[in-house]
Design a protein around this motif. Structure first.
Motif, PDB file in Angstrom:
ATOM      1  N   ALA A  12       0.854  -1.185   0.000  1.00 28.25           N
ATOM      2  CA  ALA A  12       0.000   0.000   0.000  1.00 28.25           C
ATOM      3  C   ALA A  12       0.892   1.239   0.000  1.00 28.25           C
ATOM      4  O   ALA A  12       1.979   1.211   0.583  1.00 28.25           O
ATOM      5  N   PRO A  13       0.516   2.292  -0.631  1.00 34.44           N
ATOM      6  CA  PRO A  13      -0.793   2.509  -1.264  1.00 34.44           C
ATOM      7  C   PRO A  13      -0.884   1.983  -2.688  1.00 34.44           C
ATOM      8  O   PRO A  13      -1.928   2.100  -3.336  1.00 34.44           O
ATOM      9  N   SER A  14       0.193   1.379  -3.203  1.00 32.84           N
ATOM     10  CA  SER A  14       0.172   0.869  -4.567  1.00 32.84           C
ATOM     11  C   SER A  14       0.934  -0.445  -4.618  1.00 32.84           C
ATOM     12  O   SER A  14       1.632  -0.812  -3.685  1.00 32.84           O
ATOM     13  N   ASN A  15       0.789  -1.145  -5.736  1.00 35.28           N
ATOM     14  CA  ASN A  15       1.501  -2.400  -5.970  1.00 35.28           C
ATOM     15  C   ASN A  15       2.191  -2.285  -7.320  1.00 35.28           C
ATOM     16  O   ASN A  15       1.499  -2.193  -8.323  1.00 35.28           O
ATOM     17  N   PRO A  16       3.525  -2.216  -7.362  1.00 38.87           N
ATOM     18  CA  PRO A  16       4.450  -2.295  -6.243  1.00 38.87           C
ATOM     19  C   PRO A  16       4.417  -1.039  -5.377  1.00 38.87           C
ATOM     20  O   PRO A  16       3.945   0.013  -5.805  1.00 38.87           O
ATOM     21  N   GLY A  17       4.946  -1.197  -4.187  1.00 42.04           N
ATOM     22  CA  GLY A  17       4.981  -0.110  -3.215  1.00 42.04           C
ATOM     23  C   GLY A  17       5.528  -0.641  -1.915  1.00 42.04           C
ATOM     24  O   GLY A  17       6.106  -1.727  -1.866  1.00 42.04           O
ATOM     25  N   PRO A  18       5.337   0.102  -0.835  1.00 44.57           N
ATOM     26  CA  PRO A  18       5.754  -0.397   0.468  1.00 44.57           C
ATOM     27  C   PRO A  18       5.044  -1.731   0.757  1.00 44.57           C
ATOM     28  O   PRO A  18       3.849  -1.871   0.483  1.00 44.57           O
ATOM     29  N   ALA A  19       5.798  -2.699   1.281  1.00 45.17           N
ATOM     30  CA  ALA A  19       5.254  -4.044   1.482  1.00 45.17           C
ATOM     31  C   ALA A  19       5.467  -4.508   2.918  1.00 45.17           C
ATOM     32  O   ALA A  19       6.470  -4.184   3.544  1.00 45.17           O
ATOM     33  N   ASN A  45       2.975  -7.242  -4.087  1.00 47.49           N
ATOM     34  CA  ASN A  45       2.087  -8.071  -3.298  1.00 47.49           C
ATOM     35  C   ASN A  45       2.573  -9.524  -3.295  1.00 47.49           C
ATOM     36  O   ASN A  45       2.506 -10.207  -2.273  1.00 47.49           O
ATOM     37  N   GLN A  46       3.102  -9.992  -4.413  1.00 44.88           N
ATOM     38  CA  GLN A  46       3.617 -11.360  -4.463  1.00 44.88           C
ATOM     39  C   GLN A  46       4.779 -11.551  -3.488  1.00 44.88           C
ATOM     40  O   GLN A  46       4.851 -12.556  -2.788  1.00 44.88           O
ATOM     41  N   ILE A  47       5.682 -10.576  -3.454  1.00 40.28           N
ATOM     42  CA  ILE A  47       6.802 -10.646  -2.513  1.00 40.28           C
ATOM     43  C   ILE A  47       6.288 -10.656  -1.081  1.00 40.28           C
ATOM     44  O   ILE A  47       6.773 -11.417  -0.237  1.00 40.28           O
ATOM     45  N   ALA A  48       5.292  -9.823  -0.796  1.00 44.94           N
ATOM     46  CA  ALA A  48       4.729  -9.757   0.556  1.00 44.94           C
ATOM     47  C   ALA A  48       4.079 -11.088   0.946  1.00 44.94           C
ATOM     48  O   ALA A  48       4.265 -11.579   2.063  1.00 44.94           O
ATOM     49  N   GLU A  49       3.330 -11.684   0.037  1.00 38.04           N
ATOM     50  CA  GLU A  49       2.671 -12.965   0.324  1.00 38.04           C
ATOM     51  C   GLU A  49       3.697 -14.083   0.536  1.00 38.04           C
ATOM     52  O   GLU A  49       3.569 -14.894   1.457  1.00 38.04           O
ATOM     53  N   LEU A  50       4.719 -14.135  -0.318  1.00 41.40           N
ATOM     54  CA  LEU A  50       5.771 -15.145  -0.167  1.00 41.40           C
ATOM     55  C   LEU A  50       6.522 -14.967   1.144  1.00 41.40           C
ATOM     56  O   LEU A  50       6.809 -15.946   1.846  1.00 41.40           O
ATOM     57  N   THR A  51       6.830 -13.722   1.480  1.00 44.61           N
ATOM     58  CA  THR A  51       7.556 -13.445   2.717  1.00 44.61           C
ATOM     59  C   THR A  51       6.730 -13.853   3.923  1.00 44.61           C
ATOM     60  O   THR A  51       7.265 -14.419   4.886  1.00 44.61           O
ATOM     61  N   ALA A  52       5.431 -13.598   3.886  1.00 43.27           N
ATOM     62  CA  ALA A  52       4.561 -13.993   4.992  1.00 43.27           C
ATOM     63  C   ALA A  52       4.600 -15.510   5.200  1.00 43.27           C
ATOM     64  O   ALA A  52       4.739 -15.994   6.326  1.00 43.27           O
ATOM     65  N   ALA A  53       4.491 -16.264   4.116  1.00 46.27           N
ATOM     66  CA  ALA A  53       4.528 -17.725   4.224  1.00 46.27           C
ATOM     67  C   ALA A  53       5.894 -18.198   4.723  1.00 46.27           C
ATOM     68  O   ALA A  53       5.976 -19.064   5.598  1.00 46.27           O
TER      69      ALA A  53
END
Length: 150
Positions: A12-19, A45-53
């Motif tokens: 947010a606020p955009s993708n890509p953006g701060p994650a 968002n993909q990087i954020a989702e992968l990092t979360a997992a």
């Protein structure tokens, strides 16, 4: 007895953006719940989702049984459906290009391989208590630009 890891990423606020990423871990006793989150910096968002997992699995002891729960088809299909084909093709996608976010995928595979992982998809923003909590943690990481203590 299994661990459950609810994970979510956010940009947010955009993708890509701060994650940022968030994770709720439920211990095998079913009672102990811990929240984890972290700010990644610029990302997708993909990087954020992968990092979360990746972060969620890394907090579960090696050898443990863990259910990874996510609203990201990208993460879940990458762990289950796409992996064998990617590995067979030298981590190239159907277009013959190197798989995006390869370093994160390899790290996630290493964490998954060290545990007995099953996956479950939940629809995002659809009222699942733990998915909503993981999402709130990812957004907290964005808002505070911080990580929870390990």
């Amino acid at each position: 007895m299994k661990w459950t890891a609810y994970t979510d990423g956010a940009c947010a606020p955009s993708n890509p953006g701060p994650a940022g990423w968030g994770c709720v871990l439920i211990a095998p006793d079913g009672l102990t719940e811990t929240d984890h989150f972290g700010f990644i910096g610029p990302g997708t968002n993909q990087i954020a989702e992968l990092t979360a997992a990746l972060e969620g699995l890394s907090r579960v002891p090696p050898g443990a049984v863990v259910e990874l729960v996510s609203d990201s088809q990208y993460v879940l299909k990458g762990l289950t459906e796409w992996r064998a084909g990617w590995e067979r093709k030298g981590f190239r996608n159907s277009k013959g290009e190197i798989v995006a976010n390869l370093a994160l995928w390899k790290a996630l595979y290493a964490e998954a391989d060290a545990r007995k992982v099953t996956t479950r998809w939940v629809r995002g923003h659809n009222g699942d208590t733990y998915n909503e909590r993981a999402d709130a943690l990812a957004n907290k990481a964005l808002a505070t630009r911080a990580s929870s203590p390990r």
